[in-house]
Design a protein around this motif. Sequence first.
Motif, mmCIF file in Angstrom:
data_model
loop_
_atom_site.group_PDB
_atom_site.id
_atom_site.type_symbol
_atom_site.label_atom_id
_atom_site.label_comp_id
_atom_site.label_asym_id
_atom_site.label_seq_id
_atom_site.Cartn_x
_atom_site.Cartn_y
_atom_site.Cartn_z
ATOM 1 N N VAL A 88 0.867 -1.193 0.000
ATOM 2 C CA VAL A 88 0.000 0.000 0.000
ATOM 3 C C VAL A 88 0.898 1.236 0.000
ATOM 4 C CG1 VAL A 88 -1.797 1.277 1.200
ATOM 5 C CG2 VAL A 88 -1.832 -1.229 1.216
ATOM 6 N N PHE A 89 0.953 1.914 -1.157
ATOM 7 C CA PHE A 89 1.691 3.168 -1.297
ATOM 8 C C PHE A 89 0.724 4.310 -1.002
ATOM 9 C CE2 PHE A 89 3.979 0.189 -3.968
ATOM 10 C CZ PHE A 89 5.313 0.517 -3.772
ATOM 11 N N SER A 90 1.042 5.139 -0.015
ATOM 12 C CA SER A 90 0.182 6.270 0.346
ATOM 13 C C SER A 90 0.908 7.587 0.092
ATOM 14 C CB SER A 90 -0.227 6.198 1.821
ATOM 15 O OG SER A 90 -0.992 5.032 2.061
ATOM 16 N N GLY A 91 0.211 8.526 -0.577
ATOM 17 C CA GLY A 91 0.782 9.834 -0.874
ATOM 18 C C GLY A 91 -0.223 10.925 -0.589
ATOM 19 N N GLU A 92 -0.351 11.855 -1.518
ATOM 20 C CA GLU A 92 -1.295 12.963 -1.343
ATOM 21 C C GLU A 92 -2.127 13.129 -2.608
ATOM 22 O OE1 GLU A 92 -0.751 17.193 0.620
ATOM 23 O OE2 GLU A 92 0.052 17.218 -1.422
ATOM 24 N N GLY A 93 -3.435 12.920 -2.493
ATOM 25 C CA GLY A 93 -4.313 13.159 -3.628
ATOM 26 C C GLY A 93 -4.367 14.647 -3.948
ATOM 27 N N ASN A 94 -4.389 14.944 -5.253
ATOM 28 C CA ASN A 94 -4.389 16.357 -5.624
ATOM 29 C C ASN A 94 -4.840 16.498 -7.072
ATOM 30 O OD1 ASN A 94 -3.946 19.148 -5.318
ATOM 31 N ND2 ASN A 94 -2.060 18.779 -4.128
ATOM 32 N N HIS A 95 -4.876 17.745 -7.541
ATOM 33 C CA HIS A 95 -5.350 18.072 -8.884
ATOM 34 C C HIS A 95 -4.230 17.865 -9.911
ATOM 35 C CE1 HIS A 95 -7.040 20.274 -12.253
ATOM 36 N NE2 HIS A 95 -8.184 20.420 -11.592
ATOM 37 N N ALA A 96 -4.533 17.131 -10.981
ATOM 38 C CA ALA A 96 -3.509 16.811 -11.979
ATOM 39 C C ALA A 96 -3.018 18.041 -12.727
ATOM 40 C CB ALA A 96 -4.049 15.776 -12.971
ATOM 41 N N GLY A 97 -3.884 19.061 -12.874
ATOM 42 C CA GLY A 97 -3.488 20.246 -13.633
ATOM 43 C C GLY A 97 -2.942 21.353 -12.776
ATOM 44 N N ARG A 140 3.250 14.274 -4.272
ATOM 45 C CA ARG A 140 3.569 13.055 -3.527
ATOM 46 C C ARG A 140 2.701 11.957 -4.151
ATOM 47 N NH1 ARG A 140 1.548 14.166 1.844
ATOM 48 N NH2 ARG A 140 2.331 12.065 2.329
ATOM 49 N N ASP A 141 3.183 11.473 -5.278
ATOM 50 C CA ASP A 141 2.360 10.629 -6.149
ATOM 51 C C ASP A 141 2.655 9.141 -5.904
ATOM 52 O OD1 ASP A 141 1.040 9.317 -8.183
ATOM 53 O OD2 ASP A 141 1.746 10.633 -9.776
ATOM 54 N N PRO A 142 1.719 8.408 -5.298
ATOM 55 C CA PRO A 142 1.972 6.992 -5.026
ATOM 56 C C PRO A 142 2.015 6.126 -6.286
ATOM 57 C CG PRO A 142 -0.291 7.536 -4.484
ATOM 58 C CD PRO A 142 0.389 8.829 -4.818
ATOM 59 N N VAL A 143 1.405 6.612 -7.368
ATOM 60 C CA VAL A 143 1.480 5.842 -8.616
ATOM 61 C C VAL A 143 2.909 5.856 -9.147
ATOM 62 C CG1 VAL A 143 0.707 5.713 -11.015
ATOM 63 C CG2 VAL A 143 -0.943 6.224 -9.210
ATOM 64 N N ALA A 144 3.575 6.992 -9.045
ATOM 65 C CA ALA A 144 4.974 7.070 -9.490
ATOM 66 C C ALA A 144 5.854 6.160 -8.636
ATOM 67 C CB ALA A 144 5.462 8.511 -9.411
ATOM 68 N N ALA A 145 5.600 6.120 -7.330
ATOM 69 C CA ALA A 145 6.375 5.244 -6.452
ATOM 70 C C ALA A 145 6.125 3.780 -6.778
ATOM 71 C CB ALA A 145 6.000 5.531 -4.997
#
Length: 408
Positions: free
Chosen positions: A216-225, A233-238
């Motif tokens: 489980v990679f946890s980061g910070e949800g935010n606006h893509a633009g 803090r993008d968990p998909v990149a990690a």
Amino acid sequence: MTLDVVTLLTEIADIGRDPVRGGYSRHVYEPAELELREWFRRTSAGLGLEVETDRNGNIWAHWGPRGDGTIAIGSHLDSVPGGGAYDGPLGVASSLAAVSALMEEGFVPARPVTVAAFGEEEGSRFGIACLGSKLMTGALPGAKVAALVDEAGVTYAEACRADGIDPAGLGRDEERLASLAAFVELHVEQGIGLADLEAPVAVASSILAHGRWRLVFSGEGNHAGATRMRDRRDPVAAMAAAVLAAQRIASAHDGADSARATIGRLVPIPGGTNVIASRVDAWLDVRGDTDPQTRALLEEILSASHAAAQEHGCTLEVTEESYVSTVNFDPDLQQRLVGALGGVPVLATGAGHDAGILAAEVPTAMLFTRNPTGVSHSPYETATDEDCRAGAKALTEIVRLLASEPRR
């Protein structure tokens, strides 16, 4: 009339087809798998076998009086999402064909014979493979399995009631285990060993150590633009970095021919196209020749994954969901099968099976039927009709051999 393994597979060819993934999605206690269970019960009853569903949801079709010294054969009916036509059902259909062939020729077994169809071998619905055999052997406690939850929020306890199973009865089946003298599972080969050897059938030697871990990679949800790249803090990149690290590490690991690591399932949350995810759940599958090799490979991958999480400003939580040590099949039974089949090849496998779970309790062996491409867990899995019949014939000879011996 002798049942033909190819005809039996044709009878179920339309059950559980997946229009999106291709292939078949036949998950435990869902409509397609329940339909296959009924097909197995009906076909077995048509042979005059006594059909029984045990308290763990495994189905048994008994030939002759039940009792000690039973020779068991069989496999499973469920599939991975978008799986092939042979993984599981080939072993069940071959077992029914073998029993019918022996019946047709008038063979009278000196021992009880039973055909088994185990539940939730793939772990596709509840996340743990070989649940039916693990429950039967007590490798997992019934209360823990009953509390498992699928993606729709349905518990295993609720799901098993769909086939009339009382979840209060889940757990080790001491009496049944004590009655078994041997278990032989036929399976389509999940690899290309037989194709390379130009042989239709093989006997298994061992199963690689293997396990599943939830990351489980946890980061910070935010606006893509609206979010600058340096502020993310993008968990998909990690997670992506972890996927590449797993592939790189396994490829370079000692014993790389048997060291395997895969992240084949991931769930980004919330999963929007224009949203930086707040969390990603991913599942890591690691396998190796030995327990130390497998654990060493795992630790190296997890170390790289933690580093990737830190680099991207994320955290990583790891949970072990299942682990099975290296399985070496009963050497005496293995050699007897090889001899009875005229010296067929002996191959190790990287795929887990119910036979691997039962091996800790019962003398166990496996037969493989050739897979000409080696592709499995895929709509493109295949086997020729000729090889399917060769496998069923080999299993017939094994049942003849084992069931001819007087009970001790």
